[in-house]
Design a protein around this motif. Sequence first.
Motif, PDB file in Angstrom:
ATOM      1  N   ALA A  18       0.817  -1.216   0.000  1.00  0.00           N
ATOM      2  CA  ALA A  18       0.000   0.000   0.000  1.00  0.00           C
ATOM      3  C   ALA A  18       0.854   1.270   0.000  1.00  0.00           C
ATOM      4  O   ALA A  18       0.661   2.141  -0.855  1.00  0.00           O
ATOM      5  CB  ALA A  18      -0.976  -0.018   1.167  1.00  0.00           C
ATOM      6  N   PRO A  19       1.806   1.431   0.929  1.00  0.00           N
ATOM      7  CA  PRO A  19       2.614   2.651   0.880  1.00  0.00           C
ATOM      8  C   PRO A  19       3.447   2.769  -0.391  1.00  0.00           C
ATOM      9  O   PRO A  19       3.729   3.886  -0.837  1.00  0.00           O
ATOM     10  CB  PRO A  19       3.496   2.566   2.127  1.00  0.00           C
ATOM     11  N   ILE A  20       3.834   1.659  -0.967  1.00  0.00           N
ATOM     12  CA  ILE A  20       4.561   1.730  -2.234  1.00  0.00           C
ATOM     13  C   ILE A  20       3.594   2.090  -3.358  1.00  0.00           C
ATOM     14  O   ILE A  20       3.850   2.983  -4.177  1.00  0.00           O
ATOM     15  CB  ILE A  20       5.285   0.403  -2.505  1.00  0.00           C
ATOM     16  N   GLY A  21       2.441   1.426  -3.392  1.00  0.00           N
ATOM     17  CA  GLY A  21       1.467   1.683  -4.442  1.00  0.00           C
ATOM     18  C   GLY A  21       0.908   3.091  -4.412  1.00  0.00           C
ATOM     19  O   GLY A  21       0.738   3.723  -5.462  1.00  0.00           O
ATOM     20  N   PHE A  22       0.617   3.610  -3.214  1.00  0.00           N
ATOM     21  CA  PHE A  22       0.065   4.961  -3.149  1.00  0.00           C
ATOM     22  C   PHE A  22       1.105   6.010  -3.520  1.00  0.00           C
ATOM     23  O   PHE A  22       0.747   7.076  -4.050  1.00  0.00           O
ATOM     24  CB  PHE A  22      -0.549   5.228  -1.778  1.00  0.00           C
ATOM     25  N   ARG A  23       2.372   5.742  -3.280  1.00  0.00           N
ATOM     26  CA  ARG A  23       3.394   6.648  -3.785  1.00  0.00           C
ATOM     27  C   ARG A  23       3.371   6.675  -5.318  1.00  0.00           C
ATOM     28  O   ARG A  23       3.473   7.748  -5.932  1.00  0.00           O
ATOM     29  CB  ARG A  23       4.780   6.225  -3.285  1.00  0.00           C
ATOM     30  N   LEU A  24       3.244   5.510  -5.930  1.00  0.00           N
ATOM     31  CA  LEU A  24       3.184   5.458  -7.391  1.00  0.00           C
ATOM     32  C   LEU A  24       1.945   6.185  -7.904  1.00  0.00           C
ATOM     33  O   LEU A  24       2.008   6.919  -8.900  1.00  0.00           O
ATOM     34  CB  LEU A  24       3.169   4.008  -7.871  1.00  0.00           C
ATOM     35  N   ALA A  25       0.814   5.964  -7.247  1.00  0.00           N
ATOM     36  CA  ALA A  25      -0.425   6.598  -7.690  1.00  0.00           C
ATOM     37  C   ALA A  25      -0.356   8.117  -7.573  1.00  0.00           C
ATOM     38  O   ALA A  25      -0.843   8.841  -8.451  1.00  0.00           O
ATOM     39  CB  ALA A  25      -1.590   6.052  -6.872  1.00  0.00           C
ATOM     40  N   GLU A  26       0.250   8.591  -6.498  1.00  0.00           N
ATOM     41  CA  GLU A  26       0.371  10.041  -6.316  1.00  0.00           C
ATOM     42  C   GLU A  26       1.304  10.641  -7.365  1.00  0.00           C
ATOM     43  O   GLU A  26       1.063  11.737  -7.869  1.00  0.00           O
ATOM     44  CB  GLU A  26       0.889  10.325  -4.903  1.00  0.00           C
ATOM     45  N   ARG A  27       2.364   9.910  -7.721  1.00  0.00           N
ATOM     46  CA  ARG A  27       3.300  10.406  -8.740  1.00  0.00           C
ATOM     47  C   ARG A  27       2.693  10.375 -10.138  1.00  0.00           C
ATOM     48  O   ARG A  27       2.959  11.258 -10.956  1.00  0.00           O
ATOM     49  CB  ARG A  27       4.555   9.540  -8.747  1.00  0.00           C
ATOM     50  N   HIS A  28       1.920   9.324 -10.420  1.00  0.00           N
ATOM     51  CA  HIS A  28       1.438   9.088 -11.787  1.00  0.00           C
ATOM     52  C   HIS A  28      -0.064   8.811 -11.782  1.00  0.00           C
ATOM     53  O   HIS A  28      -0.509   7.724 -12.181  1.00  0.00           O
ATOM     54  CB  HIS A  28       2.159   7.881 -12.404  1.00  0.00           C
ATOM     55  N   PRO A  29      -0.871   9.756 -11.366  1.00  0.00           N
ATOM     56  CA  PRO A  29      -2.316   9.474 -11.294  1.00  0.00           C
ATOM     57  C   PRO A  29      -2.917   9.097 -12.638  1.00  0.00           C
ATOM     58  O   PRO A  29      -3.889   8.336 -12.692  1.00  0.00           O
ATOM     59  CB  PRO A  29      -2.901  10.786 -10.754  1.00  0.00           C
ATOM     60  N   GLU A  30      -2.312   9.588 -13.710  1.00  0.00           N
ATOM     61  CA  GLU A  30      -2.840   9.287 -15.043  1.00  0.00           C
ATOM     62  C   GLU A  30      -2.620   7.842 -15.451  1.00  0.00           C
ATOM     63  O   GLU A  30      -3.271   7.343 -16.387  1.00  0.00           O
ATOM     64  CB  GLU A  30      -2.193  10.212 -16.083  1.00  0.00           C
ATOM     65  N   ARG A  31      -1.756   7.137 -14.762  1.00  0.00           N
ATOM     66  CA  ARG A  31      -1.465   5.745 -15.107  1.00  0.00           C
ATOM     67  C   ARG A  31      -2.402   4.757 -14.422  1.00  0.00           C
ATOM     68  O   ARG A  31      -2.512   3.608 -14.854  1.00  0.00           O
ATOM     69  CB  ARG A  31      -0.020   5.384 -14.734  1.00  0.00           C
ATOM     70  N   ILE A  32      -3.060   5.181 -13.348  1.00  0.00           N
ATOM     71  CA  ILE A  32      -3.772   4.246 -12.475  1.00  0.00           C
ATOM     72  C   ILE A  32      -5.215   4.094 -12.941  1.00  0.00           C
ATOM     73  O   ILE A  32      -5.992   5.052 -12.933  1.00  0.00           O
ATOM     74  CB  ILE A  32      -3.735   4.731 -11.012  1.00  0.00           C
ATOM     75  N   THR A  33      -5.589   2.877 -13.309  1.00  0.00           N
ATOM     76  CA  THR A  33      -6.964   2.609 -13.730  1.00  0.00           C
ATOM     77  C   THR A  33      -7.861   2.239 -12.558  1.00  0.00           C
ATOM     78  O   THR A  33      -9.084   2.395 -12.638  1.00  0.00           O
ATOM     79  CB  THR A  33      -6.996   1.477 -14.764  1.00  0.00           C
ATOM     80  N   GLY A  34      -7.289   1.737 -11.490  1.00  0.00           N
ATOM     81  CA  GLY A  34      -8.051   1.355 -10.312  1.00  0.00           C
ATOM     82  C   GLY A  34      -7.120   0.768  -9.263  1.00  0.00           C
ATOM     83  O   GLY A  34      -5.953   0.483  -9.546  1.00  0.00           O
ATOM     84  N   ILE A  35      -7.637   0.610  -8.049  1.00  0.00           N
ATOM     85  CA  ILE A  35      -6.834   0.108  -6.935  1.00  0.00           C
ATOM     86  C   ILE A  35      -7.609  -0.978  -6.202  1.00  0.00           C
ATOM     87  O   ILE A  35      -8.748  -0.755  -5.765  1.00  0.00           O
ATOM     88  CB  ILE A  35      -6.468   1.233  -5.948  1.00  0.00           C
TER      89      ILE A  35
END
Length: 285
Positions: free
Chosen positions: A105-122
């Motif tokens: 989760a802390p790794i994934g949310f860092r990625l999502a915050e950096r690249h919100p345009e890449r994330i289709t869902g969680i």
Amino acid sequence: MAMRYRTVRVDGLDVFYREAGDPSAPTLVLLHGFPTSSIAYQELIGELSDEFHLIAPDYPGFGHSSAPAADDFGYTFDRLADVVDRTLDALGLRRYALYVHDYGAPIGFRLAERHPERITGIVTQNGNAYEEGLTPFWDPFRKLWADPHADPSALRAFFTREATHWQYTHGVPDAALVNPDKELFDQALLDRPGNDAVQLALFLDYAANVALYPRWQQYLRTHRPPVLAVWGRNDEIFGPAGARAFAGDVPDARIHLLDAGHFPLETRLTQIAALTRDFLHSLSD
């Protein structure tokens, strides 16, 4: 489709990852927790690879990836997220859903915050982002975070075979359903010389994740990624209140509290695979 076991060179490290499914299909990146590795997702990958592209990396210090000594590599969650981010870049992934558990989760949310345009869902499986999810389990960690000069040796108890077994079986209605092979593999890696220093560094750095919870909650409110929570409701590490909290920021989040513990995939694989499949289908509707 057949599983592939691959390694990519990133930042001078060998990063191991499991891959299955058609690369042209929608991608799901699976990020593991402590004390395990991508092996945690072996069966789920098999369940979903007929329709989806699955990538599950091991972080530095975990699984089959490089494990430099703590003195030679700054083991922080920022650093692990950097390596995972560059790994996904090296694999050419620009659009994907995330499946996060525990440390994932802390790794994934860092990625999502950096690249919100890449994330289709969680998909979050006992992957916390709220103070509400922090149980009394964390009290000795909080004491250590409050006093960086305190002796962390008491936390070494979490590296024992007994502690690993507890994580896998606590809160499980029928412990006979838990395959002991994974905990044995996890323990063998925990017992590697010098690994205790690696894991203590991450225990100390977990305070940085709690401090970032408000930012991740703001990301959820701002970008409203579709969220599926599949949560072992008997988990005494990240409690079910942590799952319910997602609905406060993503009102249409799908919340499922399962009769399971910290590793719900071990006893609820079929149910979680079906929920995840339906969720991933909804992302393309």
